[in-house]
Design a protein around this motif. Sequence first.
Motif, PDB file in Angstrom:
ATOM      1  N   SER A  63       0.956  -1.060   0.063  1.00  0.00           N
ATOM      2  CA  SER A  63      -0.204   0.166  -0.055  1.00  0.00           C
ATOM      3  C   SER A  63       0.823   1.225  -0.170  1.00  0.00           C
ATOM      4  O   SER A  63       1.759   1.179   1.008  1.00  0.00           O
ATOM      5  CB  SER A  63      -1.388  -0.189   1.101  1.00  0.00           C
ATOM      6  N   ARG A  64       0.536   1.648  -1.187  1.00  0.00           N
ATOM      7  CA  ARG A  64       1.651   3.441  -1.276  1.00  0.00           C
ATOM      8  C   ARG A  64       1.465   4.603  -0.088  1.00  0.00           C
ATOM      9  O   ARG A  64       1.904   4.847   0.623  1.00  0.00           O
ATOM     10  CB  ARG A  64       1.433   4.014  -2.516  1.00  0.00           C
ATOM     11  N   LEU A  65       0.124   4.623   0.828  1.00  0.00           N
ATOM     12  CA  LEU A  65      -0.140   5.262   1.339  1.00  0.00           C
ATOM     13  C   LEU A  65      -0.051   4.741   2.535  1.00  0.00           C
ATOM     14  O   LEU A  65       0.905   5.464   3.951  1.00  0.00           O
ATOM     15  CB  LEU A  65      -2.195   4.979   1.686  1.00  0.00           C
ATOM     16  N   ALA A  66       0.417   3.751   2.578  1.00  0.00           N
ATOM     17  CA  ALA A  66       0.848   2.680   4.622  1.00  0.00           C
ATOM     18  C   ALA A  66       2.604   2.730   4.349  1.00  0.00           C
ATOM     19  O   ALA A  66       2.979   3.142   5.069  1.00  0.00           O
ATOM     20  CB  ALA A  66       0.894   1.245   4.919  1.00  0.00           C
ATOM     21  N   SER A  67       2.920   2.732   3.124  1.00  0.00           N
ATOM     22  CA  SER A  67       4.682   3.281   3.055  1.00  0.00           C
ATOM     23  C   SER A  67       5.065   4.095   3.187  1.00  0.00           C
ATOM     24  O   SER A  67       5.807   4.989   4.609  1.00  0.00           O
ATOM     25  CB  SER A  67       4.756   2.660   1.591  1.00  0.00           C
ATOM     26  N   VAL A  68       4.074   5.680   2.927  1.00  0.00           N
ATOM     27  CA  VAL A  68       4.292   6.272   3.471  1.00  0.00           C
ATOM     28  C   VAL A  68       3.671   7.287   4.934  1.00  0.00           C
ATOM     29  O   VAL A  68       5.030   7.228   5.298  1.00  0.00           O
ATOM     30  CB  VAL A  68       3.396   8.184   2.481  1.00  0.00           C
ATOM     31  N   GLY A  69       2.512   6.776   5.768  1.00  0.00           N
ATOM     32  CA  GLY A  69       2.374   6.799   6.551  1.00  0.00           C
ATOM     33  C   GLY A  69       3.897   5.985   7.418  1.00  0.00           C
ATOM     34  O   GLY A  69       4.098   7.161   8.710  1.00  0.00           O
ATOM     35  N   TYR A  70       4.564   4.315   7.634  1.00  0.00           N
ATOM     36  CA  TYR A  70       4.506   3.885   8.240  1.00  0.00           C
ATOM     37  C   TYR A  70       6.405   4.673   7.818  1.00  0.00           C
ATOM     38  O   TYR A  70       7.018   4.630   8.851  1.00  0.00           O
ATOM     39  CB  TYR A  70       5.069   2.559   8.283  1.00  0.00           C
ATOM     40  N   GLY A  71       6.772   5.051   6.779  1.00  0.00           N
ATOM     41  CA  GLY A  71       7.866   5.588   6.701  1.00  0.00           C
ATOM     42  C   GLY A  71       8.032   6.886   7.314  1.00  0.00           C
ATOM     43  O   GLY A  71       9.518   7.012   7.602  1.00  0.00           O
ATOM     44  N   SER A  72       7.416   7.532   7.104  1.00  0.00           N
ATOM     45  CA  SER A  72       7.291   9.037   7.624  1.00  0.00           C
ATOM     46  C   SER A  72       7.720   9.043   9.265  1.00  0.00           C
ATOM     47  O   SER A  72       8.622   9.657   9.405  1.00  0.00           O
ATOM     48  CB  SER A  72       6.231  10.185   7.125  1.00  0.00           C
TER      49      SER A  72
END
Length: 246
Positions: A131-140
Amino acid sequence: MPELPVYAWVLLGVAALIVGFSKTALPGVNTVSIAIFAALMPAKQSTGVLLVLLIVGDIFAVWTYRRHANWAALLRLAPAVVGGLLLGVLFLALADDSSVRRVIGVILLLVVAVTVWRRWISQGSGSVAGSRLASVGYGSLGGFTTMVANAGGPVMSMYFLAARFPVKEFLGTAAWFFAMVNVAKLPLSVGLGLVTWESLVLDLVLIPGVIAGAFFGRWVASRVPQRVFEVGVLVVTVLGAGWLLV
């Protein structure tokens, strides 16, 4: 070298063991080390000392699990992690220690709640890792928390857990992730005055404990069942978040 009582040196040694163990067996338990260092040393000094010990642990983790990383997941995380690191630098320059701990504690509890919901309650069959949203959320969040308090382990553990990685793939992906992130943090930490010659001297004393913990963690990880590993990750993350909020 700081002038500390005997019990403080013993606790720092235990914290060093936990750093190594967390790198090769149970990511997230390192929050205990953060608590010990913060209780015995000034906040900035403890962060700098701990960062170097984490890098030593990363070396052993990468060596142990170098063939098990999920590079596709790491590449998806990279841009958000960089943004989180830069935001963390800004936050460190402006916030006090109490604010930092409470913000991270709240973030961790929210991450645990979302992860459990996605993993066991949600009916969706797609992997969180894709999930792109998950990658952005968890990554940040991972980049931010690891910069301000070396506390990115629990956040990223939740991401890798929700992605349903097997134990060795989980540990291998986490090993490469934190090896690269912690090395990237080093010049930033030097610039902020968190890593000094004095902190490096203390690191030299504590590094043997990290190495011993890493070898012990490697032995444990080869024997722990998948279900026990996943529950352990969740438990230490919740406990770590609770400590940060107290």
